[in-house]
Design a protein around this motif. Structure first.
Motif, PDB file in Angstrom:
ATOM      1  N   ALA A  89      -0.429   2.066   7.009  1.00 35.85           N
ATOM      2  CA  ALA A  89      -0.231   1.013   6.008  1.00 35.85           C
ATOM      3  C   ALA A  89       1.015   1.289   5.166  1.00 35.85           C
ATOM      4  O   ALA A  89       1.767   0.370   4.828  1.00 35.85           O
ATOM      5  N   ARG A  90       1.256   2.561   4.849  1.00 35.64           N
ATOM      6  CA  ARG A  90       2.454   2.919   4.077  1.00 35.64           C
ATOM      7  C   ARG A  90       3.708   2.655   4.894  1.00 35.64           C
ATOM      8  O   ARG A  90       4.702   2.149   4.369  1.00 35.64           O
TER       9      ARG A  90
ATOM     10  N   PRO B  50       0.833  -1.205   0.000  1.00 34.11           N
ATOM     11  CA  PRO B  50       0.000   0.000   0.000  1.00 34.11           C
ATOM     12  C   PRO B  50       0.868   1.255   0.000  1.00 34.11           C
ATOM     13  O   PRO B  50       1.910   1.310   0.649  1.00 34.11           O
TER      14      PRO B  50
ATOM     15  N   GLY C 210       4.023   0.438   7.119  1.00 35.83           N
ATOM     16  CA  GLY C 210       4.210  -1.002   7.112  1.00 35.83           C
ATOM     17  C   GLY C 210       4.827  -1.482   5.819  1.00 35.83           C
ATOM     18  O   GLY C 210       5.669  -2.389   5.807  1.00 35.83           O
TER      19      GLY C 210
ATOM     20  N   ALA D 252       2.463  -8.150   1.436  1.00 36.44           N
ATOM     21  CA  ALA D 252       2.254  -6.859   2.084  1.00 36.44           C
ATOM     22  C   ALA D 252       2.596  -6.915   3.565  1.00 36.44           C
ATOM     23  O   ALA D 252       2.428  -5.924   4.264  1.00 36.44           O
ATOM     24  N   THR D 253       3.066  -8.076   4.050  1.00 37.69           N
ATOM     25  CA  THR D 253       3.398  -8.204   5.470  1.00 37.69           C
ATOM     26  C   THR D 253       4.769  -8.841   5.624  1.00 37.69           C
ATOM     27  O   THR D 253       5.217  -9.625   4.780  1.00 37.69           O
TER      28      THR D 253
END
Length: 257
Positions: free
Chosen positions: A10-11, A4, A13, A225-226
């Motif tokens: 979120a950014r 993201p 992360g 994304a994680t």
């Protein structure tokens, strides 16, 4: 592609994921102008610039942003490709894109014109190496008459082998093959799940391990994304599949399953 880019937690992360990838000794990160229309390139620059010497960030050009009512469309016009390359250089904060890939072949523009424009940019020092994405064997061979193709990025995984012939052509020529969607959405079922249980691994890890065994030119580019998912993907490189397990996986096809 999955990171993201909007401002906020979120950014942050996403930046942490990119930095953790480098810590885990990931040496290639794939992005594209299409991913957020440049926002993904900017994110990677924020996270990783100045880049480690052994890190290759490859980006792609050749897709035009939406222009309502038209959705995003292929665009291989030489002037358009040149503009996107210039934008990529600026966003990634580099003077040369070490690997630039044509995101898709535009059927409305001669392939020779598309790769010819990239070759001109290569001669000018703005591109180091040139790759292609979603091409056929014939298109690959046509392009190789004009440029030195160092990579091909086609959709390919244990359950989707439509581009088997393209991979074989890359294998024979020593061209890197970067399968996108290296893990099929239905990967958790049937034989793959059984083998994952035998190894104490995940189905995604089994799929990535199979790709790495498939050919020495294969370099999977799984999205994440994680950090946890990233670490799981990287760990697949150490997963050892037995000859019997490889045989079972080799017998699987998207049509047959």
């Amino acid at each position: 592609m999955r990171l993201p880019t909007e401002p906020g937690p979120a950014r942050e992360g996403a930046i942490a994921v990119a930095r953790r990838a480098v810590e885990l000794r990931v040496t290639l990160i794939d992005t594209a102008h299409l991913y957020g229309w440049g926002a993904n390139e900017e994110l990677l620059a924020e996270a990783l610039y100045p880049y480690p010497d052994d890190l290759l960030i490859t980006t792609k050009v050749g897709v035009a942003p939406p222009d309502p009512p038209r959705e995003a469309a292929l665009c291989g016009r030489p002037d358009f490709l040149r503009d996107q390359v210039e934008e990529g250089l600026r966003r990634l904060r580099v003077e040369r894109l070490d690997l630039l890939q044509l995101h898709r072949v535009d059927p409305e523009v001669p392939l020779a014109d598309q790769v010819g424009a990239l070759r001109e940019l290569q001669v000018a020092g703005k591109i180091g190496h040139i790759g292609l994405s979603e091409v056929t064997v014939d298109q690959l061979e046509e392009a190789r008459q004009i440029i030195d193709v160092v990579s091909v990025q086609n959709r390919y995984n244990v359950l989707d082998r439509e581009h088997e012939a393209v991979l074989d052509a890359c294998d024979a020529a020593g061209i890197a093959f970067l399968p996108w969607r290296p893990v099929h959405p239905a990967v958790g079922s049937s034989e793959i799940g059984e083998i994952a249980a035998e190894l104490g691994a995940t189905s995604a890890q089994v799929s990535l391990a199979w790709l790495l065994h498939r050919s020495p030119v294969v370099l999977p580019i799984p999205g994440t994304a994680t950090i946890a998912h990233l670490e799981e993907n990287v760990a697949a490189a150490d997963l050892q599949l037995s000859d019997e397990q490889l045989r079972r996986l080799d017998q699987m096809t998207a049509a047959g399953r």
